[in-house]
Design a protein around this motif. Structure first.
Motif, PDB file in Angstrom:
ATOM      1  N   LEU A 174       3.128  11.688  14.891  1.00 31.56           N
ATOM      2  CA  LEU A 174       2.263  11.951  14.042  1.00 31.56           C
ATOM      3  C   LEU A 174       1.308  13.038  14.395  1.00 31.56           C
ATOM      4  N   GLY A 175       0.697  13.135  15.591  1.00 30.38           N
ATOM      5  CA  GLY A 175      -0.078  14.021  16.111  1.00 30.38           C
ATOM      6  C   GLY A 175       0.749  15.378  15.995  1.00 30.38           C
ATOM      7  N   LYS A 176       1.986  15.641  16.661  1.00 31.16           N
ATOM      8  CA  LYS A 176       2.777  16.617  16.338  1.00 31.16           C
ATOM      9  C   LYS A 176       2.730  17.216  15.060  1.00 31.16           C
ATOM     10  N   CYS A 177       3.215  16.399  13.952  1.00 37.56           N
ATOM     11  CA  CYS A 177       3.202  16.883  13.054  1.00 37.56           C
ATOM     12  C   CYS A 177       2.182  17.236  12.373  1.00 37.56           C
ATOM     13  N   LEU A 178       0.947  16.675  12.449  1.00 37.42           N
ATOM     14  CA  LEU A 178      -0.420  17.084  11.827  1.00 37.42           C
ATOM     15  C   LEU A 178      -0.705  18.584  12.625  1.00 37.42           C
ATOM     16  N   SER A 179      -0.420  18.810  13.776  1.00 33.98           N
ATOM     17  CA  SER A 179      -0.986  19.740  14.641  1.00 33.98           C
ATOM     18  C   SER A 179       0.120  20.986  14.668  1.00 33.98           C
ATOM     19  N   GLU A 180       1.339  20.676  14.562  1.00 33.75           N
ATOM     20  CA  GLU A 180       2.284  22.033  14.670  1.00 33.75           C
ATOM     21  C   GLU A 180       3.449  22.126  13.491  1.00 33.75           C
ATOM     22  N   TYR A 181       3.431  21.313  12.643  1.00 29.63           N
ATOM     23  CA  TYR A 181       4.251  21.498  11.339  1.00 29.63           C
ATOM     24  C   TYR A 181       3.901  21.441  10.222  1.00 29.63           C
ATOM     25  N   THR A 182       4.030  22.238   9.180  1.00 31.09           N
ATOM     26  CA  THR A 182       4.012  22.257   7.669  1.00 31.09           C
ATOM     27  C   THR A 182       4.762  20.879   7.371  1.00 31.09           C
ATOM     28  N   PRO A 183       4.082  20.256   6.085  1.00 33.69           N
ATOM     29  CA  PRO A 183       4.918  19.246   5.390  1.00 33.69           C
ATOM     30  C   PRO A 183       6.275  19.716   5.204  1.00 33.69           C
ATOM     31  N   TYR A 256       2.347  12.471   4.832  1.00 29.81           N
ATOM     32  CA  TYR A 256       2.093  13.715   5.345  1.00 29.81           C
ATOM     33  C   TYR A 256       3.156  14.893   4.656  1.00 29.81           C
ATOM     34  N   ALA A 257       4.423  14.477   4.845  1.00 31.75           N
ATOM     35  CA  ALA A 257       5.322  15.461   4.433  1.00 31.75           C
ATOM     36  C   ALA A 257       5.396  15.654   3.016  1.00 31.75           C
ATOM     37  N   ILE A 258       5.171  14.479   2.108  1.00 31.48           N
ATOM     38  CA  ILE A 258       5.409  14.468   0.893  1.00 31.48           C
ATOM     39  C   ILE A 258       4.030  14.741   0.085  1.00 31.48           C
ATOM     40  N   GLY A 259       3.007  14.643   0.802  1.00 33.41           N
ATOM     41  CA  GLY A 259       1.729  14.964   0.104  1.00 33.41           C
ATOM     42  C   GLY A 259       0.848  13.470  -0.476  1.00 33.41           C
ATOM     43  N   ALA A 260       1.299  12.416   0.352  1.00 27.82           N
ATOM     44  CA  ALA A 260       0.636  11.271  -0.185  1.00 27.82           C
ATOM     45  C   ALA A 260      -0.673  10.760   0.647  1.00 27.82           C
ATOM     46  N   ASN A 261      -1.431   9.773  -0.033  1.00 29.78           N
ATOM     47  CA  ASN A 261      -2.523   9.367   0.671  1.00 29.78           C
ATOM     48  C   ASN A 261      -2.475   7.935   0.868  1.00 29.78           C
ATOM     49  N   GLU A 262      -1.689   7.441   0.291  1.00 29.04           N
ATOM     50  CA  GLU A 262      -1.457   5.837   0.265  1.00 29.04           C
ATOM     51  C   GLU A 262      -0.193   5.395   0.273  1.00 29.04           C
ATOM     52  N   GLY A 263      -0.181   4.077   0.863  1.00 27.61           N
ATOM     53  CA  GLY A 263       1.256   3.487   1.369  1.00 27.61           C
ATOM     54  C   GLY A 263       1.024   2.074   0.917  1.00 27.61           C
ATOM     55  N   TYR A 264       2.227   1.320   0.930  1.00 26.77           N
ATOM     56  CA  TYR A 264       2.279   0.080   0.695  1.00 26.77           C
ATOM     57  C   TYR A 264       3.569  -0.454   1.766  1.00 26.77           C
ATOM     58  N   VAL A 265       3.218  -1.525   2.446  1.00 24.37           N
ATOM     59  CA  VAL A 265       4.412  -1.951   2.970  1.00 24.37           C
ATOM     60  C   VAL A 265       4.894  -3.567   2.183  1.00 24.37           C
ATOM     61  N   TYR A 266       6.038  -3.673   1.742  1.00 20.89           N
ATOM     62  CA  TYR A 266       6.206  -4.707   0.814  1.00 20.89           C
ATOM     63  C   TYR A 266       7.128  -5.623   1.682  1.00 20.89           C
ATOM     64  N   ILE A 267       6.293  -6.775   2.050  1.00 16.40           N
ATOM     65  CA  ILE A 267       7.013  -7.552   3.281  1.00 16.40           C
ATOM     66  C   ILE A 267       7.300  -8.990   2.778  1.00 16.40           C
ATOM     67  N   ARG A 268       8.242  -9.779   3.226  1.00 18.15           N
ATOM     68  CA  ARG A 268       8.704 -11.000   2.943  1.00 18.15           C
ATOM     69  C   ARG A 268       7.777 -12.067   3.407  1.00 18.15           C
ATOM     70  N   ALA A 269       7.359 -12.957   2.392  1.00 16.99           N
ATOM     71  CA  ALA A 269       6.173 -13.790   2.820  1.00 16.99           C
ATOM     72  C   ALA A 269       6.526 -15.034   3.657  1.00 16.99           C
ATOM     73  N   GLU A 270       8.115 -14.960   3.844  1.00 19.19           N
ATOM     74  CA  GLU A 270       8.904 -15.754   4.883  1.00 19.19           C
ATOM     75  C   GLU A 270       8.495 -15.339   6.352  1.00 19.19           C
ATOM     76  N   TYR A 271       7.992 -14.200   6.418  1.00 20.22           N
ATOM     77  CA  TYR A 271       8.095 -13.492   7.926  1.00 20.22           C
ATOM     78  C   TYR A 271       6.324 -13.803   8.225  1.00 20.22           C
ATOM     79  N   PRO A 272       5.822 -14.963   8.664  1.00 19.57           N
ATOM     80  CA  PRO A 272       4.542 -14.844   8.936  1.00 19.57           C
ATOM     81  C   PRO A 272       3.954 -14.195  10.076  1.00 19.57           C
ATOM     82  N   LEU A 273       5.165 -14.419  11.061  1.00 20.64           N
ATOM     83  CA  LEU A 273       4.655 -13.609  12.559  1.00 20.64           C
ATOM     84  C   LEU A 273       4.725 -12.074  12.393  1.00 20.64           C
ATOM     85  N   ALA A 274       5.568 -11.512  11.480  1.00 18.66           N
ATOM     86  CA  ALA A 274       5.788 -10.190  11.212  1.00 18.66           C
ATOM     87  C   ALA A 274       4.452  -9.765  10.559  1.00 18.66           C
ATOM     88  N   ILE A 275       3.774 -10.535   9.478  1.00 15.36           N
ATOM     89  CA  ILE A 275       2.724 -10.214   8.688  1.00 15.36           C
ATOM     90  C   ILE A 275       1.465 -10.183   9.654  1.00 15.36           C
TER      91      ILE A 275
END
Lengths: 627, 161
Positions: A174-183, A256-275
């Motif tokens: 992420l650091g490399k993208c933000l400092s060295e690459y354009t989207p 960063y690449a597509i120009g978004a500022n918000e994200g969602y992780v849609y995760i199974r409720a059956e995976y309590p440890l992963a959550i």
């Protein structure tokens, strides 16, 4: 800790890298070791076999022996060798203990740590050379052909430690993208890498990102599909449990690449440890300034939220998933418009699955050329497969694309369980198909699997042996699809139900040649007309089993027999000479149709038998046979 | 349960507190998150709870009912104290979980999806809990029982209260 510049992040890595120094060694010679670390697998499989108690006992023993300064024990992500769990690995000697019980903690500390003597009984024994114990992970055949990119940190770092994440080069991409690459450059790297979606259809990831990138500036979203619903596939869960930060980092890169500022992780409720682990990772990353507003003072902001699934397989389909995040029923919508054009609340949205994202940071750090140098011509990189079913080594394996099925099943998987004959391997879950033994030397990639009538899907790989009936397997998948069909379109809602009923007739001895024709025609109609990917691929298990196992279908229809002796309606249960006359079968029979005298052979009244098989389960001498 | 709009039970207060604290009032996109929380609090989602949520989030109850019944994770009926979940994922199926399911149905005298009248047991089939290395698997509440044979079933039932 707050990282306020990209240089800060690099400095922090330099400072923390030594945290993993012991674990980067694998072959240190015992006797010359003065510091050790013990990792205990904290994946769901091993945790259900008491790995937390193992960890607690190890820590207790370390304390009791006064070794706190030189030995420490930690939890880690999944090692992948679930068949032999719980796994305990000791660094820097790289010794790999299997099937460890909580009571073994004392011997591990006394013998291995204090006495420099391996605990032989907990080592892997090579089935090809009985008596030969393999002490190190890389010597075990299960690991020999593996190449871990997506799973690179699973079984290496403590998934709940931000410091260890940084030490494993976390967020450097992420650091490399933000400092060295354009989207645009990031999009181009992804395109050049040849990475294709790991969740199903295999759409090129860079092309997907580009489609969202070219949309006019404004609100955009990135989404992670962690609704792993394919039964038998658990790689996404393992990645989330073992290395959540790699997903957060990759989503930030995509944003960063597509120009978004918000994200969602849609995760199974059956995976309590992963959550739990992912929530902690999001909060740690925010505390360290790697998520949130103006990340590392680059002007780039990214906020990430969790959204729980609620047990609907169809929500793994991207448009259905978006409707579910919006708070509605998870019903798919027609494409186009594609989510990259009009996705979440109508805004351009990139959706990738967990394993796809896990590949992104290494691609950025090591370059598109490195990645595209791995794999086959049209399928680059590696793929994680969840190997399960009638196979000796159940577990997660990550292998380069282009490896053969034979290598996975026999060399890595250790062959079919109990020396039975290999019949088929099912890939791609309910959307995939069964591949027979004649195709076992096929090189696995997206296109070859489709040519065989199956698909990559999310990478489930279920081995089926001579004791499984292929008509029954096809019926099992249709049962699943019927259950999970959202009901929006007619071909899927009604067509698949009819397919299921036709198969049910076959397994009950009511099949006619006309059934087979109907199965084929109806399957083709559903493929052509269903609304979404789930419906369109639902007939694949039927078509592929009919293609490779026509003889079994023939036997069910024409001979009214089930060659694998699974479909009980086509069988008779009989008591054989091995009967010792104990009477357990009679006591367990719900139809009261077994009679006999104690210590003499019992008999089943075929006219009254309901063919439930309870007698077979109750018999201590395996004297009940299916004929 | 109390009359609509006048719920004073601690459960309703807890749900109300969650909605207010998270700033979700009138936020229709938060429906699934609120339903998760409500089921966590009440154990299931009876009509009164759906009506309460409808009012708070300003969503027609019919729509909420549509969402609740769409997702298998949500229940509109209470569950038993001992929730038996038989994994019928593919890996468990090819290793004989259908026989385990049959045996459980016989021994508990219940069909899949049912809850006993005394709320002691519920029995349901689930799709892959991801413990394929331990197949076939049965979950009782959160405890995983793996590598099961039909003859182990009675032991598992006896181990519950």
């Amino acid at each position: 800790m707050k990282i306020s510049t990209v240089q800060d992040l690099k400095n922090e890595y330099q400072k923390l890298a030594s945290l993993l120094a012991l674990r980067r060694e694998e072959d240190a010679v015992s006797g010359k070791i003065n510091k050790r670390e013990i990792l205990v697998c904290g994946g769901t499989g091993c945790m259900s076999s008491d790995s937390q108690e193992i960890l607690a006992n190890l820590r207790q023993e370390i304390n009791d022996a006064g070794l706190q300064d030189t030995v420490s024990a930690h939890i880690s992500g999944c090692f992948g060798f679930c068949e032999k769990g719980p796994i305990v690995k000791i660094f820097p000697d790289g010794v790999f203990y299997i099937e460890v019980q909580p009571a073994d903690a004392r011997e591990i500390i006394d013998s291995h740590i204090k006495g420099n003597q391996l605990v032989r009984r907990l080592l892997y024994e090579d089935p090809a050379n009985p008596g030969l114990h393999l002490a190190r992970q890389h010597e075990i055949p299960f690991y020999k052909k593996q190449l871990r990119i997506a799973l690179r940190n699973c079984g290496l770092i403590n998934p709940e430690s931000m410091e260890e994440c940084i030490a494993a080069q976390g967020y450097q991409a992420l650091g490399k993208c933000l400092s060295e690459y354009t989207p645009k450059q990031v999009v181009d790297i992804m395109k050049a890498s040849g990475l294709r979606g790991r969740g199903g259809g295999g759409f090129p990831t860079g092309v997907k990102w580009e489609a969202a990138y070219v949309q006019p500036m404004g609100k955009k979203y990135v989404v992670c599909n962690a609704d792993e619903g394919d039964p038998g596939a658990f790689m996404d869960r393992s990645i989330l449990e073992g290395d959540s930060h790699s997903i957060i980092e990759a989503m930030a890169i995509a944003a960063y690449a597509i120009g978004a500022n918000e994200g969602y992780v849609y995760i199974r409720a059956e995976y309590p440890l992963a959550i739990k682990r992912l929530s902690k990772a999001i909060s740690d990353a925010s505390d360290w300034g790697l998520l949130g507003d103006n990340i590392m003072n680059t002007g780039f902001s990214f906020n990430l939220k969790l959204q729980y699934g609620a047990g609907a397989f169809v929500c793994g389909e991207e448009t259905a998933l978006l409707r579910s995040i919006e708070g509605g029923r998870g019903e798919p919508t027609t494409k186009p418009p594609f989510p990259a054009q009009s996705g979440l609340w109508g805004y351009p949205t990139v959706i990738n699955n967990v394993e796809t994202y896990a590949n992104v940071p290494p691609i950025i750090l090591r370059g598109a050329e490195w990645f595209s140098g791995i794999g086959s011509e049209k399928s680059k990189g590696t793929k994680v497969f969840a190997l399960a079913g009638k196979i000796n080594n159940v577990g997660l394996v990550e292998v380069p694309m282009g490896i053969t099925l034979r290598e996975i099943i026999y060399e890595i998987g250790g062959g079919v369980k109990n020396g039975k004959a290999f019949k088929a391997v099912q890939t791609g879950g309910p959307s995939g198909g069964c591949i027979d033994a004649s195709n076992i030397d096929t090189r696995i990639d997206y296109d070859n699997l489709i040519a065989l009538g199956s698909m990559m899907g999310s990478g489930g790989m279920i081995v089926i042996d001579e004791d499984n009936c292929m008509v029954d397997i096809a019926k099992f998948y249709l049962d699943f699809t019927v259950d999970e069909s959202c009901g929006k379109c007619t071909p899927c809602r009604i067509g698949n139900k009819r397919l299921y009923e036709l198969l049910e007739d076959l397994t009950q001895g009511k099949g006619t040649p006309e059934h087979l024709d109907k199965l084929k025609t109806l399957s083709q109609i559903i493929k052509d007309t269903a609304l979404c990917g789930l419906g369109q691929t639902a007939p694949n298990p039927v078509l592929s089993t009919m293609r490779y196992f026509a003889d079994e279908y023939h036997a069910h229809v024409h001979d009214k027999t089930c060659p694998a002796k699974v479909c009980t309606k086509l069988l008779n249960f009989v008591i054989t000479e091995a009967c010792i006359g104990c009477g357990r079968c009679a006591r367990g029979c719900p139809a009261n149709c077994i009679s006999g005298e104690l210590r003499k052979m019992f008999v089943i009244d075929q006219a009254k038998c309901i063919k439930c098989g309870a007698c077979q389960d109750a018999c201590p001498k395996q004297a009940v046979a299916r004929q | 349960m109390a009359e609509m709009g006048k719920q004073k039970s601690p459960e309703f207060e807890e749900l109300d507190g969650f909605i207010k604290k998270s700033g979700l009032e009138g936020k229709q996109s938060a429906l699934i998150a609120v339903l998760h929380q409500a089921q966590h609090i009440f154990g299931y989602l009876p009509k009164e709870v759906m009506m309460f949520i409808g009012k708070k989030l300003q969503i027609p109850v019919a729509k909420i009912y549509g969402v609740v019944t769409f997702y298998s994770f949500f229940n509109t009926e209470p569950k038993g104290r001992n929730q038996f979940k038989v994994c019928l994922g593919t890996a468990c199926f090819v290793r004989g979980s259908d026989k385990i399911a049959d045996a459980l149905q016989r021994q508990l005298g219940m069909k899949m999806g049912e809850t006993s009248e005394d709320l002691r047991y519920s029995l349901e089939a689930v799709r892959c809990v991801g413990a394929c290395g331990l197949a076939p698997v049965v979950l009782v509440n959160d405890k995983v029982y793996g590598r099961l044979l039909v003859k182990d079933i009675n032991k598992i039932i006896d181990a519950q209260e």
